[in-house]
Design a protein around this motif. Structure first.
Motif, PDB file in Angstrom:
ATOM      1  N   SER A 177       0.825  -1.213   0.000  1.00 52.23           N
ATOM      2  CA  SER A 177       0.000   0.000   0.000  1.00 52.23           C
ATOM      3  C   SER A 177       0.857   1.260   0.000  1.00 52.23           C
ATOM      4  O   SER A 177       0.326   2.357  -0.056  1.00 52.23           O
ATOM      5  CB  SER A 177      -0.911   0.020   1.231  1.00 52.23           C
ATOM      6  N   ASP A 207       3.690   3.992  -1.463  1.00 55.21           N
ATOM      7  CA  ASP A 207       3.626   4.665  -2.753  1.00 55.21           C
ATOM      8  C   ASP A 207       4.823   4.393  -3.670  1.00 55.21           C
ATOM      9  O   ASP A 207       4.659   4.267  -4.880  1.00 55.21           O
ATOM     10  CB  ASP A 207       3.440   6.162  -2.515  1.00 55.21           C
ATOM     11  N   LYS A 215      -3.972   8.408  -6.030  1.00 54.76           N
ATOM     12  CA  LYS A 215      -3.955   7.690  -4.760  1.00 54.76           C
ATOM     13  C   LYS A 215      -5.311   7.861  -4.092  1.00 54.76           C
ATOM     14  O   LYS A 215      -5.736   8.983  -3.828  1.00 54.76           O
ATOM     15  CB  LYS A 215      -2.846   8.267  -3.881  1.00 54.76           C
ATOM     16  N   THR A 224      -7.415   7.402  -0.767  1.00 58.44           N
ATOM     17  CA  THR A 224      -7.243   7.148   0.665  1.00 58.44           C
ATOM     18  C   THR A 224      -8.536   7.452   1.401  1.00 58.44           C
ATOM     19  O   THR A 224      -9.404   8.160   0.892  1.00 58.44           O
ATOM     20  CB  THR A 224      -6.160   8.065   1.267  1.00 58.44           C
ATOM     21  N   ARG A 225      -8.613   6.938   2.638  1.00 56.59           N
ATOM     22  CA  ARG A 225      -9.755   7.284   3.492  1.00 56.59           C
ATOM     23  C   ARG A 225      -9.655   8.721   3.934  1.00 56.59           C
ATOM     24  O   ARG A 225     -10.642   9.430   4.076  1.00 56.59           O
ATOM     25  CB  ARG A 225      -9.757   6.400   4.747  1.00 56.59           C
ATOM     26  N   ASP A 244      -3.088   9.085   4.808  1.00 53.93           N
ATOM     27  CA  ASP A 244      -3.224   7.646   4.990  1.00 53.93           C
ATOM     28  C   ASP A 244      -2.464   6.907   3.879  1.00 53.93           C
ATOM     29  O   ASP A 244      -2.173   7.471   2.831  1.00 53.93           O
ATOM     30  CB  ASP A 244      -4.713   7.272   4.920  1.00 53.93           C
ATOM     31  N   PHE A 245      -2.167   5.645   4.138  1.00 53.47           N
ATOM     32  CA  PHE A 245      -1.694   4.770   3.068  1.00 53.47           C
ATOM     33  C   PHE A 245      -2.834   4.598   2.063  1.00 53.47           C
ATOM     34  O   PHE A 245      -4.008   4.784   2.392  1.00 53.47           O
ATOM     35  CB  PHE A 245      -1.313   3.408   3.632  1.00 53.47           C
ATOM     36  N   ALA A 246      -2.465   4.176   0.856  1.00 57.89           N
ATOM     37  CA  ALA A 246      -3.465   4.017  -0.193  1.00 57.89           C
ATOM     38  C   ALA A 246      -4.399   2.852   0.100  1.00 57.89           C
ATOM     39  O   ALA A 246      -3.961   1.803   0.552  1.00 57.89           O
ATOM     40  CB  ALA A 246      -2.768   3.790  -1.523  1.00 57.89           C
ATOM     41  N   THR A 247      -5.671   3.049  -0.182  1.00 54.74           N
ATOM     42  CA  THR A 247      -6.588   1.913  -0.274  1.00 54.74           C
ATOM     43  C   THR A 247      -6.291   1.230  -1.610  1.00 54.74           C
ATOM     44  O   THR A 247      -6.092   0.024  -1.681  1.00 54.74           O
ATOM     45  CB  THR A 247      -8.050   2.395  -0.231  1.00 54.74           C
ATOM     46  N   ARG A 301      -8.832  -0.299   5.782  1.00 54.93           N
ATOM     47  CA  ARG A 301      -9.029   0.711   4.726  1.00 54.93           C
ATOM     48  C   ARG A 301     -10.152   0.327   3.778  1.00 54.93           C
ATOM     49  O   ARG A 301     -10.620   1.159   3.016  1.00 54.93           O
ATOM     50  CB  ARG A 301      -7.730   0.901   3.949  1.00 54.93           C
ATOM     51  N   LYS A 338      -8.821   6.583  11.686  1.00 53.47           N
ATOM     52  CA  LYS A 338      -8.529   7.884  11.080  1.00 53.47           C
ATOM     53  C   LYS A 338      -9.461   8.957  11.611  1.00 53.47           C
ATOM     54  O   LYS A 338     -10.669   8.744  11.713  1.00 53.47           O
ATOM     55  CB  LYS A 338      -8.690   7.788   9.562  1.00 53.47           C
TER      56      LYS A 338
END
Ligand SMILES: Cc1cc2nc3c(=O)[nH]c(=O)nc-3n(C[C@H](O)[C@H](O)[C@H](O)COP(=O)(O)OP(=O)(O)OC[C@H]3O[C@@H](n4cnc5c(N)ncnc54)[C@H](O)[C@@H]3O)c2cc1C
Lengths: 304, 781
Positions: free
Chosen positions: A121, A123, A184, A186-187, A191-194, A261, B699
């Motif tokens: 996840s 980049d 990208k 994300t939530r 954040d890391f990528a969904t 995620r 989050k």
């Protein structure tokens, strides 16, 4: 029970390698953004941390004679994000670096640390896969170079053998002078990528696709690419059907998981849509750029 | 009134926060920044299982860790169960554990590392027992009991406890059963809301210093020094005289620091170690050990006439309280009280149940049961408006309460600017919504609104004030500023009553040894209740100042008036004496300063048994009501389900804004927290264990996720007669209507209504595409 952890900060690669070779529980420390967080969470407890901070030449970004760009393993995300010496598809590294975490993470984390950790996840793995970059490795058996495609082996697993370290990433020159887009999803910010997709696109004068490279992240244990599906779009205008075929090919290869995620089902649905966006936006960037350069440029940037 | 007019010297001015520079500059000292000579570090061992019996302990390995000074379990503590409503809790688990993360043992050691290691090495012999980790499991006919001993607990009221349901309450007005027949339209739906984590910036922390006289000084992150003192006394069987609680700077609370957290454990360790002890939780421990907002399920039914006039409302609320009662009866009761909302509706029946589960306990959290009820109520009003083809704002205006109307339960409401808030919101949105740039291609735009309301009041408070020899003022209350701004606002009220600038009032730090009593920083109550006490104490002192001045000026008190800047003069003349001269005289004549003090408990209108039948209600007397309305514009990405909120307007019936900028900050913060609740935030349990106890997985919105503009609209049309300068509270109201306004905007944008929050992108996309959602959610094996 001995819980003392040792720390070393050598100034030569040889010393780093010999320290790592001597202790299988030793880990090298780059930016520490991931490693120290894992230590704090009790997920890992190395006996020795070998900092790479003092190694000469490891933090720089250097142009090569053949047009390639070598990004040192210790180059920080913020440095790569701001680097203006990338040409064509190489720029996907900077585009991805700009989307990593928050500013604090970007001034801390390094490309070597990111790809060695090999979170699908993250980049950079997706970006260097799209750029056909080559990972430079130093180890007890000497130096070697491994293409990104082969470097990522599985979930958090790379081609690095015990005792080996990444010294840099070499991004080849791009004769097609592609434009790039890193999409990208994300939530939330940082954040890391969904799901993420890295696209490098060049168009011919008539708007047909001249070059195309696309990698997707967050959807399988490693970044994924379908070269034959990319090739199938070359020489033709970019169409929704074409993009759908590429998305479907990638979806076939995907093997997403359920996590906080999103579900695997959601990732599977997002994948072609995010890929479509990445390619369309890269194509639009290509059109805008050549329009700006020549005042005319190809007609089609968007989707026919 | 006077030559210089009535220009305010303090109230209504946006004076900068007294602690603003210190906090922005990173200089503020929170509990974890403090240390004491010879201090030990404490760590807490917690339960790894959701339910089980404790068969025994093996502490030898923990004790053997070099540097460990003390290891405690429940066997070393007084055998007491405590709790405000039901006495079901112990400081450390005794006999049984009831959730993953529950404190089981505590360690004090020379270093943090040694303490943490020893805590991991505390070996507990558990016999696992069946757990109930959701409402459904807890309510099942043959459900295992979270507290098999429940019948033996001391408790308030009988409250119809049954199985894992430990508190049920009901309010009935009118004749709801008969009323459905009069309705032209009826809507009914089940709504679900998540466990939200308070996510204050400062994880809980306490430093405890014992002294040779057997007293303990506690500096900690808490919303009340007095509640804390009482609770430590009760848990550890120590007289309050031996406990001194002091407030350092507090890094946010939002209700999460309302009860005790690590303080009693730190005191217990300091007591046996006879040395100072500091405990600071990691973020993950803070999430797993302490409290969340109650997850809720609400079945609601509303009926109306064709013109939108509300006729009947029925609701049943289930609040998942986790492993201990804590404040749940109050939270659930308040949720009931808010289930009609700020609208007239003659026939109502609302029932609520608070339910034990083997999870983190749920407690107070900004909104206190109201956001759950309002999500249901305001979503339902919107559905009703759509069914009737009416405008949402018009439907709300038609039914909105007005001064003299009664709240559910029969309390008369005197100050109410609900309609003015709806009008102000409508006017701003009419002007500004069309001016927004259009949504991106592929995105659908929606506009949503919600009414909102809340309480401001509850319980007792007091203040003391005295005039220093130089004519400046010393103010003292027991109010802890958890970031909401009372350290700035209370002195402003005092200053205004004396026509002084705010900087002429020095505000004392809070300390149970010297501060006058205050219950808690909670219930949006401080500006209203503590502000009233400050006002009355100051008025009392002002009267004495005038008496001394009259003697100095050789006139009657009635001839005098205050001049701005600290002087008393004969009205209409230029003969005056300064506060300094008055103060000097007082020190000579009475041997000390002129003082004023006041204690106060809310004394306004009460529930009315002639209007409403209420059973097992957890409150007696509340406070004043505040009203408002929120509207927003949201864009929805049809391809991914992502929601981007473009702009929010939030109108608040604040009575009077003592410090407008500070009030606006409260509204903006509450809106962002409400957006987190609506869009992102949900604690998720997998088989009784939290699956996302870190900010990596859980989050919250950050600066870039927040909408570009959040516009607070402070409506001052209905001053609260009993409040200081007309003020009432605004701390919580801002969060109450955000989630339903967003659900209403999503329905407007894409034509589907989400009845469950958070509305994650995945859930939204599933709703748009009409499929059953596999989105992350709590689950059990
Ligand atoms: C809050 C937060 C948010 C983040 N968000 C993102 C995000 O959105 N996207 C993203 O891609 N990443 C994100 N990251 C990860 C971040 O980019 C890390 O910096 C990166 O993954 C690791 O780099 P590092 O230099 O800090 O490595 P370290 O933490 O020092 O090391 C990571 C691992 O790699 C090993 N290692 C390090 N350098 C080398 C080397 N040269 N050769 C061999 N092994 C090596 C270490 O031994 C360790 O096992 C986030 C991290 C945090 C804490």
């Amino acid at each position: 029970m001995d819980h003392a952890m040792r720390f070393a900060e050598p100034d030569s690669i040889e010393e780093v390698l010999s320290l790592l070779a001597a202790d299988p529980e030793a880990r090298c420390l780059a930016g520490g953004a991931t490693l120290v967080a894992m230590m704090n969470a009790g997920l890992t407890a190395p006996s020795l941390l070998v900092s790479l901070r003092k190694l000469p030449g490891l933090a720089s970004i250097d142009p090569q004679a053949d047009g390639a760009v070598r990004v040192g393993a210790m180059a920080r995300h913020a440095t790569v994000a701001a680097h203006d010496g990338f040409a064509g598809a190489q720029a996907i590294l900077a585009a991805a670096a700009r989307r990593i975490g928050h500013p604090a993470i970007r001034t801390m984390g390094t490309i070597g640390g990111s790809i060695s950790h090999a979170d699908p996840s993250a980049d950079y793995p997706t970006a260097i896969t799209a750029a056909d970059a080559v990972v430079e490795i130093a180890g007890p058996e000497g130096a070697r170079a491994v293409p990104a495609d082969e470097f990522f082996v599985d979930w958090l697993e790379t081609a690095l053998a015990p005792g080996e370290i990444v010294t840099g990433v070499v991004v080849p020159p791009d004769a097609t002078d592609a434009a790039v887009h890193y999409e990208k999803f994300t939530r939330a910010d940082g954040d890391f990528a969904t799901v993420a997709a890295a696209a490098c696109v060049a168009l011919a004068e008539d708007g047909a696709v001249a070059a195309l490279r696309v990698a997707a992240g967050g959807v399988a244990p490693t970044p994924i690419r379908r070269r034959e599906a990319e090739a199938a779009l070359i020489g033709r205008p970019l169409t929704e059907d074409g993009l759908a075929a590429l998305g479907a090919a990638l979806a076939d290869l995907s093997d997403p998981i359920d996590d906080m995620r999103g579900s695997a089902d959601y990732r599977r649905r997002l994948l072609p849509r995010i890929v479509g966006r990445a390619v369309r936006r890269a194509a639009a960037a290509f059109t805008a750029r050549s329009g700006a350069r020549s005042g005319t440029g190809p007609q089609a940037g968007g989707v026919a | 009134m006077s030559a210089d007019g009535d220009a305010p010297t303090s109230v209504g001015l946006s004076s900068p926060r007294i602690d603003g520079a210190e906090k922005a500059g990173g200089k503020a000292k929170y509990a974890d920044d403090l240390s004491a000579p010879d201090m030990l570090y404490g760590a807490i061992a917690t339960s790894p299982i959701p339910a089980g019996r404790i068969l025994g302990y093996d502490l030898s390995e923990a004790r053997a860790v070099p540097g460990v000074v003390a290891v405690l379990t429940a066997e070393d503590l007084p055998q007491r169960r405590v709790g405000s409503f039901v006495k079901d809790e112990t400081t450390l688990a005794r006999g049984r554990v009831r959730y993953v993360g529950e404190p089981v043992a505590a360690v004090a050691a020379e270093t943090r590392e040694a303490a943490e290691l020893a805590a991991q090495l505390v070996l507990v012999d558990y016999e696992e027992t069946p757990a109930v980790c959701s409402l459904d499991e807890a309510l099942a006919a043959d459900a295992p009991r979270v507290h098999p001993e429940q019948a033996d607990y001391a408790r308030q009221g009988d409250a119809a406890a049954e199985g894992n349901v430990f508190w049920s309450a009901e309010i009935v007005e009118g004749d709801p059963d008969a009323a459905w027949a009069e309705c032209d339209v009826v809507v009914e739906e089940v709504y679900e809301t998540p466990a939200q984590y308070h996510a204050y910036m400062e994880p809980c922390s306490a430093l405890v210093e014992p002294d040779l006289g057997g007293r303990f000084t506690v500096r900690s992150a808490a919303q009340s020094i007095f509640y804390l003192q009482g609770r430590i006394s009760e848990e550890l069987d120590l007289p309050m005289a031996r406990i001194r609680c002091v407030a350092p700077r507090i890094g946010g609370g939002f209700g999460g620091k309302n009860g005790v957290n690590v303080q009693p454990i730190a005191v217990a360790l300091a007591r046996v170690a006879e040395r100072p002890v500091k405990i600071t939780l990691s973020r993950s421990q803070d999430i797993e050990m302490l409290r969340s907002r109650h997850p809720a399920r609400i079945r609601m039914k509303t009926g109306a006439k064709a013109d939108g006039t509300l006729v009947a409302r029925e609701a049943e609320l289930w609040f998942d309280a986790g492993a201990y009662v804590d404040e749940s009866p109050a939270v659930m009761s308040f949720g009931l009280l808010c289930s009609r909302g700020p609208y007239r509706c003659p026939n109502v029946r609302v029932r609520g149940h608070a339910v034990y589960t083997n999870k983190l306990k749920a407690g107070s959290f900004r909104g206190f049961g109201n956001p759950q009820a309002t999500f249901a109520s305001e979503s339902q009003l919107d559905a009703l408006a759509r069914r009737l083809g009416l405008d949402g704002l018009a439907l709300r205006r038609r039914n909105a309460m007005a001064p003299g109307d009664h709240w559910l339960g029969g309390q008369r409401v005197d100050a109410c600017a609900m309609r003015e808030c709806l009008d102000a919101l409508e006017a701003r949105m009419a002007a500004e919504v069309p001016a927004l740039p259009p949504p991106e291609e592929g995105w659908a735009r929606g506009v949503g609104v919600s009414g909102l309301s809340h309480i401001s009041g509850l319980m007792g408070t007091s203040a003391a004030v005295n005039l220093r020899s130089d004519g400046t003022v010393a103010l003292s209350t027991g109010v802890v500023d958890i970031g909401q701004g009372s350290d700035t606002v209370l002195p402003q009220i005092c200053a205004e009553a004396l026509r002084l600038p705010p900087e002429a009032v020095a505000y004392a730090a809070q300390d149970t040894d010297s501060s006058p009593y205050n219950w808690k920083t909670a219930a949006s109550r401080i500006t209203y209740t503590a502000g009233r006490a400050v006002m009355q104490a100051t008025v009392e002192m002002r009267q004495r100042i005038l008496e001394h001045a009259a003697e100095l000026l050789e006139c009657g008190v009635g001839d005098l008036e205050l001049a701005p800047g600290g002087a008393v003069r004969i009205a209409g003349s230029d003969r005056s004496v300064s506060f300094r001269e008055v103060a000097a005289r007082a020190f000579n004549r009475i041997g000390g300063p002129i003082m004023g003090q006041h204690a106060f408990a809310f004394d306004g209108p009460r529930f009315d048994p002639k209007r409403a039948a209420m059973s097992n209600f957890a409150f007696d007397n509340l406070g004043v009501y505040v009203f408002g309305a929120v509207g927003l514009v949201a864009d929805v990405d049809r391809e991914t389900g992502k929601i981007v909120v473009q702009k929010v307007w939030s109108a608040h019936d604040i009575g009077r804004a003592v410090n407008p900028q500070s009030a606006e900050g409260q509204v903006q913060g509450a809106v962002v927290q409400g957006l987190g609740y609506a869009l992102l935030e949900e604690l998720i349990w997998e088989d009784g264990r939290l699956a996302n106890p870190s900010f990596m997985d859980y989050k919250i919105p950050d600066g870039l996720d927040a909408p570009a503009a959040i516009t607070p609209i402070l409506v001052e049309d209905a001053p609260e007669e009993t409040g200081p300068f007309g003020a009432k509270g605004v701390g919580e109201a801002g969060i109450v209507g955000v989630a339903p306004a967003l659900a209403n905007a999503v329905a407007d944008a894409v034509g589907v209504r989400l009845t469950r929050i958070p509305m994650t992108s995945e859930r939204v996309l599933d709703a748009i595409e009409g499929r059953a959602s596999e989105a992350p959610a709590s689950r059990t094996a």
